[in-house]
Design a protein around this motif. Structure first.
Motif, PDB file in Angstrom:
ATOM      1  N   THR A 267      43.210 123.934 149.081  1.00  0.00           N
ATOM      2  CA  THR A 267      44.278 123.065 148.565  1.00  0.00           C
ATOM      3  C   THR A 267      43.715 121.678 148.279  1.00  0.00           C
ATOM      4  OG1 THR A 267      44.980 122.195 150.727  1.00  0.00           O
ATOM      5  CG2 THR A 267      46.018 124.247 149.998  1.00  0.00           C
ATOM      6  N   LEU A 268      44.377 120.988 147.358  1.00  0.00           N
ATOM      7  CA  LEU A 268      44.021 119.611 147.022  1.00  0.00           C
ATOM      8  C   LEU A 268      45.329 118.841 146.925  1.00  0.00           C
ATOM      9  CD1 LEU A 268      42.064 117.395 145.914  1.00  0.00           C
ATOM     10  CD2 LEU A 268      42.317 118.437 143.680  1.00  0.00           C
ATOM     11  N   PHE A 269      45.387 117.680 147.569  1.00  0.00           N
ATOM     12  CA  PHE A 269      46.624 116.893 147.565  1.00  0.00           C
ATOM     13  C   PHE A 269      46.301 115.461 147.165  1.00  0.00           C
ATOM     14  CE2 PHE A 269      50.267 114.587 149.077  1.00  0.00           C
ATOM     15  CZ  PHE A 269      51.323 115.485 148.998  1.00  0.00           C
ATOM     16  N   ILE A 270      46.918 115.010 146.087  1.00  0.00           N
ATOM     17  CA  ILE A 270      46.718 113.635 145.616  1.00  0.00           C
ATOM     18  C   ILE A 270      47.951 112.854 146.036  1.00  0.00           C
ATOM     19  CG2 ILE A 270      46.247 112.164 143.624  1.00  0.00           C
ATOM     20  CD1 ILE A 270      45.369 114.785 142.140  1.00  0.00           C
ATOM     21  N   GLY A 271      47.786 111.957 147.000  1.00  0.00           N
ATOM     22  CA  GLY A 271      48.957 111.263 147.520  1.00  0.00           C
ATOM     23  C   GLY A 271      48.606 109.912 148.095  1.00  0.00           C
ATOM     24  N   GLY A 272      49.572 109.310 148.758  1.00  0.00           N
ATOM     25  CA  GLY A 272      49.336 108.005 149.348  1.00  0.00           C
ATOM     26  C   GLY A 272      49.322 106.951 148.264  1.00  0.00           C
ATOM     27  N   GLY A 273      50.226 105.974 148.342  1.00  0.00           N
ATOM     28  CA  GLY A 273      50.347 105.059 147.206  1.00  0.00           C
ATOM     29  C   GLY A 273      51.097 105.783 146.107  1.00  0.00           C
ATOM     30  N   THR A 274      50.751 105.530 144.878  1.00  0.00           N
ATOM     31  CA  THR A 274      51.489 106.140 143.770  1.00  0.00           C
ATOM     32  C   THR A 274      50.523 106.731 142.750  1.00  0.00           C
ATOM     33  OG1 THR A 274      53.087 104.367 144.133  1.00  0.00           O
ATOM     34  CG2 THR A 274      53.419 105.728 142.197  1.00  0.00           C
ATOM     35  N   PRO A 275      50.141 107.998 142.914  1.00  0.00           N
ATOM     36  CA  PRO A 275      49.182 108.615 141.981  1.00  0.00           C
ATOM     37  C   PRO A 275      49.623 108.566 140.526  1.00  0.00           C
ATOM     38  CG  PRO A 275      49.519 110.011 143.894  1.00  0.00           C
ATOM     39  CD  PRO A 275      50.542 108.921 143.989  1.00  0.00           C
ATOM     40  N   SER A 276      50.945 108.482 140.291  1.00  0.00           N
ATOM     41  CA  SER A 276      51.439 108.514 138.905  1.00  0.00           C
ATOM     42  C   SER A 276      51.202 107.207 138.149  1.00  0.00           C
ATOM     43  CB  SER A 276      52.922 108.898 138.873  1.00  0.00           C
ATOM     44  OG  SER A 276      53.661 108.190 139.841  1.00  0.00           O
ATOM     45  N   THR A 277      50.646 106.179 138.820  1.00  0.00           N
ATOM     46  CA  THR A 277      50.298 104.953 138.089  1.00  0.00           C
ATOM     47  C   THR A 277      48.851 105.016 137.587  1.00  0.00           C
ATOM     48  OG1 THR A 277      49.657 103.842 140.121  1.00  0.00           O
ATOM     49  CG2 THR A 277      51.900 103.456 139.353  1.00  0.00           C
ATOM     50  N   VAL A 278      48.138 106.078 137.949  1.00  0.00           N
ATOM     51  CA  VAL A 278      46.731 106.230 137.518  1.00  0.00           C
ATOM     52  C   VAL A 278      46.669 107.232 136.371  1.00  0.00           C
ATOM     53  CG1 VAL A 278      44.411 106.922 138.254  1.00  0.00           C
ATOM     54  CG2 VAL A 278      45.894 105.690 139.840  1.00  0.00           C
ATOM     55  N   SER A 279      46.045 106.835 135.284  1.00  0.00           N
ATOM     56  CA  SER A 279      45.961 107.689 134.095  1.00  0.00           C
ATOM     57  C   SER A 279      45.212 108.989 134.394  1.00  0.00           C
ATOM     58  CB  SER A 279      45.236 106.909 132.991  1.00  0.00           C
ATOM     59  OG  SER A 279      44.518 107.785 132.163  1.00  0.00           O
ATOM     60  N   PRO A 280      45.692 110.132 133.870  1.00  0.00           N
ATOM     61  CA  PRO A 280      44.996 111.407 134.080  1.00  0.00           C
ATOM     62  C   PRO A 280      43.507 111.352 133.700  1.00  0.00           C
ATOM     63  CG  PRO A 280      47.150 111.809 133.124  1.00  0.00           C
ATOM     64  CD  PRO A 280      46.963 110.325 133.136  1.00  0.00           C
ATOM     65  N   GLU A 281      43.178 110.543 132.697  1.00  0.00           N
ATOM     66  CA  GLU A 281      41.773 110.425 132.280  1.00  0.00           C
ATOM     67  C   GLU A 281      40.890 109.919 133.411  1.00  0.00           C
ATOM     68  OE1 GLU A 281      39.848 111.445 129.664  1.00  0.00           O
ATOM     69  OE2 GLU A 281      41.702 112.580 129.452  1.00  0.00           O
ATOM     70  N   LEU A 282      41.445 109.049 134.257  1.00  0.00           N
ATOM     71  CA  LEU A 282      40.658 108.514 135.369  1.00  0.00           C
ATOM     72  C   LEU A 282      40.460 109.554 136.477  1.00  0.00           C
ATOM     73  CD1 LEU A 282      42.115 104.895 135.659  1.00  0.00           C
ATOM     74  CD2 LEU A 282      39.841 105.529 134.861  1.00  0.00           C
ATOM     75  N   TYR A 283      41.322 110.558 136.501  1.00  0.00           N
ATOM     76  CA  TYR A 283      41.156 111.645 137.479  1.00  0.00           C
ATOM     77  C   TYR A 283      40.124 112.677 137.018  1.00  0.00           C
ATOM     78  CZ  TYR A 283      45.463 110.276 140.006  1.00  0.00           C
ATOM     79  OH  TYR A 283      46.410 109.607 140.742  1.00  0.00           O
ATOM     80  N   ARG A 284      39.842 112.696 135.716  1.00  0.00           N
ATOM     81  CA  ARG A 284      38.995 113.769 135.166  1.00  0.00           C
ATOM     82  C   ARG A 284      37.655 113.931 135.895  1.00  0.00           C
ATOM     83  NH1 ARG A 284      39.695 116.983 131.217  1.00  0.00           N
ATOM     84  NH2 ARG A 284      41.361 115.779 130.252  1.00  0.00           N
ATOM     85  N   PRO A 285      36.874 112.833 136.130  1.00  0.00           N
ATOM     86  CA  PRO A 285      35.595 113.011 136.828  1.00  0.00           C
ATOM     87  C   PRO A 285      35.753 113.638 138.225  1.00  0.00           C
ATOM     88  CG  PRO A 285      35.754 110.794 135.896  1.00  0.00           C
ATOM     89  CD  PRO A 285      37.097 111.419 135.754  1.00  0.00           C
ATOM     90  N   ILE A 286      36.867 113.310 138.882  1.00  0.00           N
ATOM     91  CA  ILE A 286      37.141 113.879 140.221  1.00  0.00           C
ATOM     92  C   ILE A 286      37.349 115.389 140.107  1.00  0.00           C
ATOM     93  CG2 ILE A 286      38.734 113.819 142.202  1.00  0.00           C
ATOM     94  CD1 ILE A 286      37.293 111.138 141.889  1.00  0.00           C
ATOM     95  N   PHE A 287      38.146 115.788 139.122  1.00  0.00           N
ATOM     96  CA  PHE A 287      38.419 117.220 138.925  1.00  0.00           C
ATOM     97  C   PHE A 287      37.153 117.964 138.494  1.00  0.00           C
ATOM     98  CE2 PHE A 287      42.751 116.014 139.390  1.00  0.00           C
ATOM     99  CZ  PHE A 287      43.430 117.181 139.742  1.00  0.00           C
ATOM    100  N   ASP A 288      36.348 117.325 137.645  1.00  0.00           N
ATOM    101  CA  ASP A 288      35.080 117.954 137.227  1.00  0.00           C
ATOM    102  C   ASP A 288      34.177 118.182 138.428  1.00  0.00           C
ATOM    103  OD1 ASP A 288      35.948 117.941 134.631  1.00  0.00           O
ATOM    104  OD2 ASP A 288      34.788 116.178 134.018  1.00  0.00           O
ATOM    105  N   LEU A 289      34.158 117.199 139.342  1.00  0.00           N
ATOM    106  CA  LEU A 289      33.322 117.303 140.551  1.00  0.00           C
ATOM    107  C   LEU A 289      33.821 118.427 141.466  1.00  0.00           C
ATOM    108  CD1 LEU A 289      31.247 116.203 142.662  1.00  0.00           C
ATOM    109  CD2 LEU A 289      33.004 114.562 143.356  1.00  0.00           C
ATOM    110  N   LEU A 290      35.147 118.513 141.631  1.00  0.00           N
ATOM    111  CA  LEU A 290      35.716 119.464 142.596  1.00  0.00           C
ATOM    112  C   LEU A 290      35.847 120.892 142.056  1.00  0.00           C
ATOM    113  CD1 LEU A 290      38.543 117.247 144.150  1.00  0.00           C
ATOM    114  CD2 LEU A 290      36.371 117.866 145.208  1.00  0.00           C
ATOM    115  N   GLN A 291      35.888 121.028 140.733  1.00  0.00           N
ATOM    116  CA  GLN A 291      36.176 122.322 140.112  1.00  0.00           C
ATOM    117  C   GLN A 291      35.417 123.506 140.731  1.00  0.00           C
ATOM    118  OE1 GLN A 291      38.809 122.472 137.868  1.00  0.00           O
ATOM    119  NE2 GLN A 291      38.586 124.586 138.513  1.00  0.00           N
ATOM    120  N   PRO A 292      34.075 123.436 140.889  1.00  0.00           N
ATOM    121  CA  PRO A 292      33.350 124.603 141.414  1.00  0.00           C
ATOM    122  C   PRO A 292      33.746 124.972 142.848  1.00  0.00           C
ATOM    123  CG  PRO A 292      31.831 122.945 140.535  1.00  0.00           C
ATOM    124  CD  PRO A 292      33.172 122.318 140.600  1.00  0.00           C
ATOM    125  N   PHE A 293      34.271 123.991 143.588  1.00  0.00           N
ATOM    126  CA  PHE A 293      34.587 124.218 145.004  1.00  0.00           C
ATOM    127  C   PHE A 293      36.009 124.739 145.217  1.00  0.00           C
ATOM    128  CE2 PHE A 293      31.385 120.877 144.735  1.00  0.00           C
ATOM    129  CZ  PHE A 293      30.388 121.381 145.566  1.00  0.00           C
TER     130      PHE A 293
END
Length: 319
Positions: free
Chosen positions: A24-50
């Protein structure tokens, strides 16, 4: 986001993460919806294989910042569950809680998410605040169940040190009778309670992971991680965290600490408490509680039918 990526790289190695090992992956704490999806992309690319093939990927969101574009962007990244911080559908109560959204924004955000294709949607409601009445809470529940959700979290307002409400302790006003009534009303809608604050026709795998005492990476300023008998606390001050995301406080848990935590977490959720966790004296007390119908016993586990008594039961056993 770069600091977060740096910490995650370190943690994946530290936790010996392997292909498909993240459930599982949980994006929380503060307000994740104020961060553009593009800024999450490198995180998702890093985590994808795992990530496991059917990993539950949740993001929290505030109705006022979870635009249709943001929701679509997160969906495209692979997020498959959204938890909305709705808190109430009453305008005055939202103002009292310093929330920036209106009831209509909450309705629109939920409907937009469903239209985009999110199958698992949750919302939070807050109760036990100054001015709450049965009528107000009944309306909150009625509104919530008109929306396309399969999970609901109901939290009593608690006043924490260092928060905006610290100087207004009168804001929190829990009444046991009202709490019991809320829980019954949610259950009547077919949403089964599986933890003291959580209900649904869907059970969050991420939530259950904590109560099952699984290990987890805590990445970000103020996050908490756990591995075996150690808990890890990255720096809560954002600027300090950015300077050194790998510096963290470590808490070592004794065997007794872990045993007691498993007992209280088990009693406040559907996970239950394994019989072998208990000492001989505690097993005798637990048997008395079974006779008194305060606990049930099945498959070598003790289960608590009334989560509101969870802390009292844990204290009774360990005293």
């Amino acid at each position: 986001m770069q600091a977060l990526e740096k910490q995650l790289l370190f943690e994946l190695e530290h936790f010996n993460a392997t292909e498909g090992s993240i459930e599982t992956l949980f994006i929380g704490g503060g307000t994740p919806s104020t961060v553009s999806p593009e800024l999450y992309r490198p995180i998702f690319d890093l985590l994808q294989p795992f990530l496991k093939e059917d990993a539950e990927i949740t993001s929290e969101a505030n109705p006022n910042s979870a635009t249709k574009e943001w929701l679509q962007g997160m969906y495209d990244l692979g997020v498959n569950r959204i938890s909305f911080g709705v808190q109430s559908f009453d305008e005055n109560k939202l103002k009292l809680l310093n929330r920036a959204h209106t009831p209509q924004m909450a309705r629109d955000a939920l409907k937009n998410a469903a239209d985009i294709g999110f199958k698992n949607l949750s919302l939070d409601l807050i109760y036990a605040t100054l001015g709450d009445t049965k009528e107000l809470l009944a309306n909150d529940l009625k509104e919530a169940f008109m929306l396309p959700i399969n999970h609901l979290s109901a939290y009593a307002l608690t006043i924490e040190e260092g928060t905006a409400f610290e100087k207004k302790p009168q804001m929190a006003k829990e009444q046991l009778e009202l709490t019991e009534w809320i829980f019954q009303e949610i259950n009547k809608k077919g949403f089964e309670q599986y933890e003291i604050s959580n209900f649904g026709t869907y059970r969050s795998k991420h939530n259950l992971g904590y109560w099952e005492y699984k290990d987890y990476i805590g990445a970000g300023a103020g996050a908490v991680g756990k591995r075996n008998n150690k808990r890890f606390y990255p720096n809560p001050a954002i600027e300090t965290y950015i300077k050194n995301p790998l510096k963290m406080r470590v808490e070592e848990l004794s065997d007794e600490d872990m045993r007691l935590e498993k007992i209280f977490l088990g009693f406040r959720s559907c996970v239950g408490v394994e019989k072998d966790l208990l000492s001989d004296a505690e097993k005798i007390k637990a048997s008395v509680l079974v006779q008194e119908k305060k606990l049930s016993f099945k498959n070598d586990h003790f289960y608590n039918p009334d989560y509101l008594l969870a802390d009292e039961l844990a204290l009774f056993l360990s005293s």
